[in-house]
Write a protein that holds these residues in place. Structure first.
Motif, PDB file in Angstrom:
ATOM      1  N   TRP A   1      12.212  -1.424  41.729  1.00 56.38           N
ATOM      2  CA  TRP A   1      13.093  -1.341  40.579  1.00 56.38           C
ATOM      3  C   TRP A   1      12.281  -0.946  39.359  1.00 56.38           C
TER       4      TRP A   1
ATOM      5  N   GLN B   1      19.061  -3.039  36.411  1.00 60.44           N
ATOM      6  CA  GLN B   1      18.187  -3.030  37.585  1.00 60.44           C
ATOM      7  C   GLN B   1      18.698  -3.985  38.662  1.00 60.44           C
TER       8      GLN B   1
ATOM      9  N   PHE C   1      20.201  -2.994  42.619  1.00 57.22           N
ATOM     10  CA  PHE C   1      19.295  -3.421  43.675  1.00 57.22           C
ATOM     11  C   PHE C   1      19.890  -3.184  45.063  1.00 57.22           C
TER      12      PHE C   1
END
Length: 155
Positions: free
Chosen positions: A86, A106, A110
């Motif tokens: 990330w 982020q 994921f």
């Protein structure tokens, strides 16, 4: 990785988990990674509390919600982070709201399949071993961060 289908592990009864050194393995076994809300986010100064080292001790990937430069500090003392999986550019964002929004983005993007790569396990094991490095251990003990984590790991 064998994990439960639930996307978030949370507790309705906060009284049962409140207090310093609360720890159970099931939180880490039931999740893919930890979002670590460090003590300082809005305040000045970089500070690593025990919160930063709990996922490391449990071989768990993490996203740090702390002051700008907190990941840089972890790297400086020899820990590995997860920029392969990330975007960790949030670590250099000074604006609080913008940093938080990038962190949230982020987390939302994921993909758990990313963690099946061998490099993840290598980083996790490296980080856990780093906790036991004498120089790191001495510094963390001075900050009274490490002892509760080591006690838990040795149970």
């Amino acid at each position: 990785l064998t994990k439960i289908k639930k996307r978030v592990v949370d507790y309705d009864d906060l009284e049962s988990i409140w207090g310093f050194a609360f720890e159970t393995k099931d939180i880490y076994e039931k999740t893919y990674f930890s979002i670590v809300p460090e003590t300082l986010f809005y305040e000045m100064g970089t500070y690593l509390s025990e919160k930063a080292f709990k996922p490391i001790a449990h071989l768990h990937p993490f996203v740090m919600m702390g002051r700008p430069g907190i990941l840089k500090t972890l790297k400086r003392i020899g820990f590995k982070t997860f920029s392969d999986f990330w975007d960790e550019s949030y670590d250099s964002i000074v604006d609080f709201d913008q940093r938080l929004n990038v962190i949230i983005q982020q987390v939302q993007q994921f993909d758990p399949a990313q963690l099946n790569q061998p490099i993840v396990q290598q980083k996790l094991e490296h980080n856990q071993h780093r906790i036991f490095d004498p120089a790191v251990t001495r510094k963390l003990r001075q900050q009274q961060v490490l002892d509760p984590i080591l006690e838990f790991l040795n149970e």
